[in-house]
Design a protein around this motif. Structure first.
Motif, PDB file in Angstrom:
ATOM      1  N   SER A 173       0.830  -1.209   0.000  1.00 20.46           N
ATOM      2  CA  SER A 173       0.000   0.000   0.000  1.00 20.46           C
ATOM      3  C   SER A 173       0.865   1.260   0.000  1.00 20.46           C
ATOM      4  N   LEU A 174       1.957   1.236   0.773  1.00 23.22           N
ATOM      5  CA  LEU A 174       2.875   2.369   0.778  1.00 23.22           C
ATOM      6  C   LEU A 174       3.519   2.555  -0.585  1.00 23.22           C
ATOM      7  N   PHE A 175       3.896   1.450  -1.233  1.00 22.19           N
ATOM      8  CA  PHE A 175       4.470   1.537  -2.573  1.00 22.19           C
ATOM      9  C   PHE A 175       3.460   2.119  -3.564  1.00 22.19           C
ATOM     10  N   GLY A 176       2.193   1.726  -3.445  1.00 19.84           N
ATOM     11  CA  GLY A 176       1.168   2.287  -4.322  1.00 19.84           C
ATOM     12  C   GLY A 176       0.951   3.772  -4.101  1.00 19.84           C
ATOM     13  N   VAL A 177       0.996   4.206  -2.845  1.00 17.88           N
ATOM     14  CA  VAL A 177       0.841   5.638  -2.560  1.00 17.88           C
ATOM     15  C   VAL A 177       2.024   6.430  -3.118  1.00 17.88           C
ATOM     16  N   CYS A 227       3.441   9.674 -10.025  1.00 13.04           N
ATOM     17  CA  CYS A 227       2.820   9.733 -11.354  1.00 13.04           C
ATOM     18  C   CYS A 227       1.782  10.842 -11.483  1.00 13.04           C
ATOM     19  N   THR A 228       1.246  11.333 -10.376  1.00 12.12           N
ATOM     20  CA  THR A 228       0.205  12.356 -10.461  1.00 12.12           C
ATOM     21  C   THR A 228       0.683  13.651 -11.124  1.00 12.12           C
ATOM     22  N   PRO A 229       1.864  14.207 -10.772  1.00 12.43           N
ATOM     23  CA  PRO A 229       2.295  15.438 -11.464  1.00 12.43           C
ATOM     24  C   PRO A 229       2.462  15.259 -12.961  1.00 12.43           C
ATOM     25  N   PHE A 230       3.020  14.113 -13.397  1.00 13.82           N
ATOM     26  CA  PHE A 230       3.174  13.881 -14.829  1.00 13.82           C
ATOM     27  C   PHE A 230       1.816  13.736 -15.507  1.00 13.82           C
ATOM     28  N   GLY A 231       0.895  13.079 -14.828  1.00 11.66           N
ATOM     29  CA  GLY A 231      -0.439  12.941 -15.408  1.00 11.66           C
ATOM     30  C   GLY A 231      -1.163  14.268 -15.529  1.00 11.66           C
TER      31      GLY A 231
END
Length: 232
Positions: free
Chosen positions: A179-183, A189-193
């Motif tokens: 879960s930590l790895f997913g966060v 990835c959010t800024p690039f998206g």
């Protein structure tokens, strides 16, 4: 209630996966064995996606149900939104998340890649046997690596014996680490998206002309008109 909620999520996830799933080669040759393997893997992936979606929606569902109970405390038709339901949903999500993470998703991957042991009779069961053996060997390898790492880090008898407490310690720890790895992956990835989304949106939309100088455009148009008139 839990069964109805999960059935709804499963149907939704089935439509999502079938919408984005690409057509495979064996669909054209009508291979029954490969088609059955594909259906089994599709069912496992749909189950895992439904569990993941349930885990995502569990916290908003808990908050909304609590607010509804506080707003209508005497309503008989919403008394099923109680604490035991939320607690049961949390336990089921935790159980099926570990089951999907440790068993279902690796099984689906190895099952689609398996062809049966050499010399054995071809069929679904041969692939199931090969997948089970590979998954068992992978589990023993991971547990052995964790045991060695725990013994090296802890360097005492308690750390070596703690591996036997698999359900109460290591599976929750593994679930928390993933879960930590997913966060972290989401934060990366959010800024690039977002930047890509704004770039694509800027190309598709027409930019407003609120800050343009109309007098300057009119002067440029008159100069162009005068130039064309002199050329004529």
């Amino acid at each position: 209630i839990c069964t109805l909620l999960f059935a709804s999520l499963y149907i939704l996830c089935h439509f999502i996966i079938t919408h984005f799933k690409k057509h495979t080669d064996f669909a054209a040759v009508h291979d029954d064995e490969d088609a059955a393997v594909n259906r089994i893997a599709l069912g496992l992936c749909t189950f895992t996606l439904a569990v993941a979606l349930g885990a995502v929606l569990l916290l908003p569902f808990s908050i909304i149900s609590n607010e509804v109970l506080l707003s209508f405390p005497q309503n008989y038709y919403i008394q099923w939104l109680n604490g035991s339901l939320i607690h049961g949903l949390w336990n089921l999500v935790f159980l099926f998340s570990n089951l999907s993470l440790v068993f279902l998703m690796p099984f689906a991957y190895f099952f689609t890649e398996s062809e049966g042991f050499a010399g054995s009779k071809k069929g679904i069961m041969a692939r199931v046997y090969e997948t089970s053996v590979v998954l068992l060997l992978l589990t023993l390898l991971v547990l052995g690596m964790v045991w060695v790492a725990s013994a090296i880090v802890g360097n005492d008898a308690a750390s070596r014996q703690s591996l036997y407490d698999l359900w109460e310690y290591y599976l929750p720890y593994l679930y928390s680490c993933i879960s930590l790895f997913g966060v972290l992956l989401l934060l990366l990835c959010t800024p690039f998206g977002l930047s890509t989304m704004f770039t694509v949106t800027g190309k598709l939309l027409v930019k407003p002309r609120l800050l343009e100088d109309l007098d300057e455009q009119l002067s440029c148009t008159r100069l162009e008109e005068a130039t064309v008139s002199r050329r004529i």
